[in-house]
Write an enzyme that holds these catalytic residues in place. Structure first.
Site, PDB file in Angstrom:
ATOM      1  N   SER A 227      10.082 -20.813  35.105  1.00 29.02           N
ATOM      2  CA  SER A 227       9.587 -20.531  36.439  1.00 29.02           C
ATOM      3  C   SER A 227      10.201 -19.229  36.973  1.00 29.02           C
ATOM      4  O   SER A 227      10.103 -18.197  36.333  1.00 29.02           O
ATOM      5  CB  SER A 227       9.861 -21.731  37.351  1.00 29.02           C
ATOM      6  OG  SER A 227       9.085 -21.667  38.526  1.00 29.02           O
TER       7      SER A 227
ATOM      8  N   ASP B 142       3.822 -24.841  35.454  1.00 26.93           N
ATOM      9  CA  ASP B 142       5.259 -24.584  35.562  1.00 26.93           C
ATOM     10  C   ASP B 142       6.082 -25.322  34.508  1.00 26.93           C
ATOM     11  O   ASP B 142       5.946 -26.534  34.326  1.00 26.93           O
ATOM     12  CB  ASP B 142       5.724 -25.008  36.962  1.00 26.93           C
ATOM     13  CG  ASP B 142       7.063 -24.425  37.342  1.00 26.93           C
ATOM     14  OD1 ASP B 142       8.040 -24.655  36.610  1.00 26.93           O
ATOM     15  OD2 ASP B 142       7.135 -23.751  38.386  1.00 26.93           O
TER      16      ASP B 142
END
Length: 309
Positions: free
Chosen positions: A41, A155
Site C-alpha cells: 500500500s 490493496d
C-alpha cells in the site's frame, strides 16, 4: 566478511504511510542504506519511488501538499468499484518518475497486492512501477480495483500488511520492518456531535470526508444515498470503513509478524493521523524520524555482529 544485505519493509497505513519518509531519511542519514525494498500500500508507494531514485521529489511534494492539492487528485467514480477511480494518481506517479519498469529500478523492489477473486497474495516484481503501486494502494471501498495481468487486484494490506516474507524471499539477510498500525484500536468510533458544513473558502479539509463535501455538485451527486458521515449517534461510511480496516490489519499484522519476525521493527506513533489525512505529511514524517532515531545505534550494532543476525 561479506556485508549483510539489508532489506527494508514498509507497511500499509494509508496517510500514516508518510511516516516511511521520516524512517528512510533517518536511516540514510545514518549510512544505513537498504539493498532491497518492498512494501504494501503506502509502503509500496514510498518504497517504489525511493527505489526509482525519486525519493527527494516525493518527500518535497508530500511536505508541500495541502488539502487543495489532495482534492485535485480525487477523481470520483462510483461505477468503477470504488469512490476514487485513481487515473489522476497514475498521472501523478508518472510525473514523479514512477513510470519505469520495476526490473529497471536502481535497487530491487517489490510490492504486495491481493487478488480480489482468489484472495491470494500477489508479489509484483516486474512490469510498470506505477501500475504495481496503484494496485497495492487499491484500498477496498475507497479506490477502484486494478486490472493487471488479467487479475483484479486490490490493496495488499488485506493479506500481508508488513511483507517481511517477501523481503526475505528477495534475499535480504537483515530485515528492518516498519509497521504503522500500532495502537490504532480502542478510540471512539462515533463523533461527539454532528459536523456542520462550512464554506470551502474558510474551512481546512481534514480528510476524504470533507473532500467529498467540497467536490463540485455534479461529482457530489454521485455519492448521494451513501451515508458518508456519522451523525453523532451512529458511525458513517468512513468511520466504519476506517475502523474495520484498522481491526483487520492489526490482527493480520500480529499474526504474520509472529511467524515471520524481522530483525528490527520500527513502529512510528501515528495513531492520531486519520486514514485519509494525506495533508498531514509533516506530522507523519516527524513521527517516523522520532521512532527511528533511537533505533540507529542498535541497528548498527546488530549489523556489525554476525551472531546478532
Amino acid at each position: 566478511m561479506r556485508r549483510p544485505k539489508v532489506g527494508l519493509v514498509l507497511g500499509s497505513g494509508a496517510a500514516r504511510g508518510w511516516a516511511h519518509v521520516g524512517v528512510l531519511e533517518t536511516l540514510l542519514e545514518s549510512d544505513i542504506v537498504p539493498d532491497v525494498v518492498c512494501g504494501t500500500s503506502m509502503g509500496a508507494l514510498v518504497g517504489g519511488l525511493y527505489a526509482s531514485g525519486r525519493f527527494d521529489q516525493l518527500r518535497d511534494w508530500a511536505l508541500k501538499a495541502d488539502w487543495r492539492t489532495i482534492v485535485s487528485m480525487v477523481d470520483v467514480g462510483l461505477l468503477s468499484g470504488g469512490i476514487v477511480d485513481g487515473a489522476r494518481i497514475i498521472k501523478w506517479l508518472a510525473d514523479l518518475g514512477g513510470n519505469r519498469n520495476i526490473e529497471d529500478l536502481d535497487i530491487p523492489f517489490a510490492a504486495v497486492a491481493t487478488d480480489l477473486t482468489s484472495g491470494r497474495e500477489i508479489w509484483l516484481q516486474s512490469g510498470p512501477l506505477d501500475s504495481a503501486i496503484r494496485a497495492s494502494i487499491a484500498l477496498p471501498g475507497i479506490f477502484s480495483p486494478v486490472d493487471l495481468d488479467d487479475r483484479w487486484l486490490v490493496d495488499g494490506g488485506l493479506v500481508n500488511p508488513v511483507p517481511v516474507s517477501l523481503c526475505r524471499a528477495m534475499g535480504a539477510d537483515f530485515i528492518i520492518a516498519v509497521r504503522l498500525n500500532e495502537d490504532l484500536l480502542g478510540r471512539r468510533l462515533t463523533r461527539q456531535k454532528p459536523v456542520a458544513p462550512t464554506p470551502a473558502k474558510t474551512e481546512k479539509t481534514e480528510n476524504l470526508i470533507d473532500m467529498v463535501r467540497q467536490l463540485p455538485t455534479s461529482l457530489r451527486q454521485q455519492a448521494e444515498g451513501i451515508k458518508l458521515f456519522g451523525n453523532g449517534d451512529a458511525p458513517g461510511y468512513f468511520d466504519v470503513l476506517a475502523n474495520s480496516i484498522n481491526i483487520m490489519q492489526d490482527q493480520i499484522t500480529r499474526s504474520r509478524l509472529a511467524g515471520e519476525p524481522p530483525h528490527v521493527q520500527i513502529a512510528p506513533a501515528v495513531a492520531q493521523i486519520g486514514l485519509m489525512d494525506f495533508d498531514h505529511a509533516a506530522d507523519a514524517v516527524a513521527a517516523g524520524r522520532a521512532a527511528t532515531e533511537p533505533m540507529i545505534k542498535a541497528i548498527k550494532a546488530r549489523l556489525s555482529d554476525p551472531l546478532a543476525r
